[in-house]
Design a protein around this motif. Sequence first.
Motif, PDB file in Angstrom:
ATOM      1  N   TYR A 149       0.829  -1.206   0.000  1.00 46.81           N
ATOM      2  CA  TYR A 149       0.000   0.000   0.000  1.00 46.81           C
ATOM      3  C   TYR A 149       0.862   1.255   0.000  1.00 46.81           C
ATOM      4  O   TYR A 149       0.609   2.199  -0.752  1.00 46.81           O
ATOM      5  N   ASP A 167      -3.304  -4.540  -7.311  1.00 46.41           N
ATOM      6  CA  ASP A 167      -3.952  -4.973  -6.085  1.00 46.41           C
ATOM      7  C   ASP A 167      -4.608  -3.827  -5.325  1.00 46.41           C
ATOM      8  O   ASP A 167      -5.297  -4.049  -4.339  1.00 46.41           O
ATOM      9  N   ILE A 168      -4.367  -2.609  -5.726  1.00 49.61           N
ATOM     10  CA  ILE A 168      -4.876  -1.447  -5.016  1.00 49.61           C
ATOM     11  C   ILE A 168      -6.010  -0.828  -5.821  1.00 49.61           C
ATOM     12  O   ILE A 168      -5.777  -0.267  -6.892  1.00 49.61           O
ATOM     13  N   HIS A 172      -9.343   4.100  -3.960  1.00 50.08           N
ATOM     14  CA  HIS A 172      -8.607   4.587  -2.794  1.00 50.08           C
ATOM     15  C   HIS A 172      -7.850   5.874  -3.097  1.00 50.08           C
ATOM     16  O   HIS A 172      -7.495   6.620  -2.189  1.00 50.08           O
ATOM     17  N   ASP A 182      -8.844   7.863   0.511  1.00 50.09           N
ATOM     18  CA  ASP A 182      -8.222   6.979   1.498  1.00 50.09           C
ATOM     19  C   ASP A 182      -6.708   7.167   1.530  1.00 50.09           C
ATOM     20  O   ASP A 182      -6.077   7.067   2.592  1.00 50.09           O
ATOM     21  N   GLN A 357     -10.678  -8.661  -2.168  1.00 51.33           N
ATOM     22  CA  GLN A 357     -10.427  -7.218  -2.223  1.00 51.33           C
ATOM     23  C   GLN A 357      -9.196  -6.834  -1.411  1.00 51.33           C
ATOM     24  O   GLN A 357      -8.751  -7.564  -0.530  1.00 51.33           O
ATOM     25  N   ASN A 358      -8.609  -5.705  -1.765  1.00 54.74           N
ATOM     26  CA  ASN A 358      -7.589  -4.998  -0.989  1.00 54.74           C
ATOM     27  C   ASN A 358      -6.414  -5.874  -0.564  1.00 54.74           C
ATOM     28  O   ASN A 358      -5.820  -6.573  -1.382  1.00 54.74           O
ATOM     29  N   ASP A 359      -6.065  -5.838   0.744  1.00 54.12           N
ATOM     30  CA  ASP A 359      -4.890  -6.537   1.253  1.00 54.12           C
ATOM     31  C   ASP A 359      -4.969  -8.041   1.113  1.00 54.12           C
ATOM     32  O   ASP A 359      -3.964  -8.740   1.233  1.00 54.12           O
TER      33      ASP A 359
END
Length: 440
Positions: A149, A167-168, A172, A182, A357-359
């Motif tokens: 991130y 992946d991000i 955001h 974000d 999603q996300n992480d």
Amino acid sequence: MAEQREKLHVVVFPWLAFGHIAPFFELAKLIAQKGHKISFISTPRNIHRLPKVPENLQHLVDLIELPLPRVDKLPENAEATMDIPHHLIPYLKLAFDALQQPFAKFLERCKPDWIIYDFAPYWLPPISSKLGISCISFCTFNASAMNTYLESFVGTTSGSESSWDKDIPEEHNESNESGVSDVFRVLKSLDAAQVMAVRSCMEIEGEALKVSKSMNSKPVIPVGLLAPSLQFSEDRNDENWNTILNWLDKQEEGSVVYVAFGSEVKLSDEEFTEISMGLEMSGFPFFWVLKMQNTSKVELQDLVVNESGKGLVWKTWAPQMRTLAHKSVGGFLSHSGWSSVIESLQVGCPLALLPIQNDQFVSARHMEEKRVGVKVERSEHDGKFTRESLANALRSVMLEKTYRSEAQEMSKIFGDKELQQKYIDEFVEYMQIHRPAMND
């Protein structure tokens, strides 16, 4: 010596998602076990959703309720991300930001030594600085995800492109109905903190933590994995658990796939159908905790119930740790949330990794590299998975002994209470040594 130092008062302030609230609460209890006073801040409904504070800590842990202001378009009683569809989360952030004044007044009254906070309150550092209160930014992700991130965020602000940008989610980087992005929240919150704490340990992520320390101009402290206790706190006479237990006891050892996607993930109709059919194709009995918010159409849930002769579908809460620890469970089909990964590996259960999603994508890749799980393959063209790819991942996890062997080896770290306690001890000692000077 550390134990002779004056006790701390620490305020703990998580974002309004239970993937954040739960590890913040675990961290709070572990700090309190060292004899320090905790003020845990959240909304009334979220406070009442928490498990009871252990009796021996109740005199040290104050649960402070701050009511959320009303915000247009945010449903009544919506106090966590699990209460609302994804597109309304910016309005929850807007309501969260309106806690600025009441939170500032609370800090003025109690003047704690430290505040441990999440990514969301970008407005908090100026308040804490004015009051002379030190701040710790706590990342509930693992170090690998955190680095990903930060790389992406720095790349976004500098105009360069990170290798992990896929992946991000782009959302955001964009300002939303809350008024900021974000990325802005994360960078502002992190920049003003004196310390960054990470839910990880050197034995699992030694290299990633070294990278974290090289990327930041402030101390980066691993606080351990914050795994829930295996001394299950749930009522052992719970009728729901008795029903689940009776079913699990009838299955062969290591034969059952446990399926759960946490409290935040909402599957599309297509994803739901492919998972259902993939479970059938795999041939393994399965126990699927299918919460209402996991699907967009309730009638789709009946598909699994009606078609499967091998599965048990559970539509209410189920005790995840007890289930994972049962001898009949041979694998965990998971969304790869860090909390779920920790709980699975604590008891040596290998994973079929289906990040949504996300992480979760970073955690899934990291766990596959460690051979404790297999990622469900997705198409490079459209990013979708199929029933066949899901069934293949399940067969690998359930039938190839190396994954269970590696997961059981990993449990020696994830389940090592003394090792994990060492990280808490070092974290608390740091806070004691570096506590701010008392303010008049």
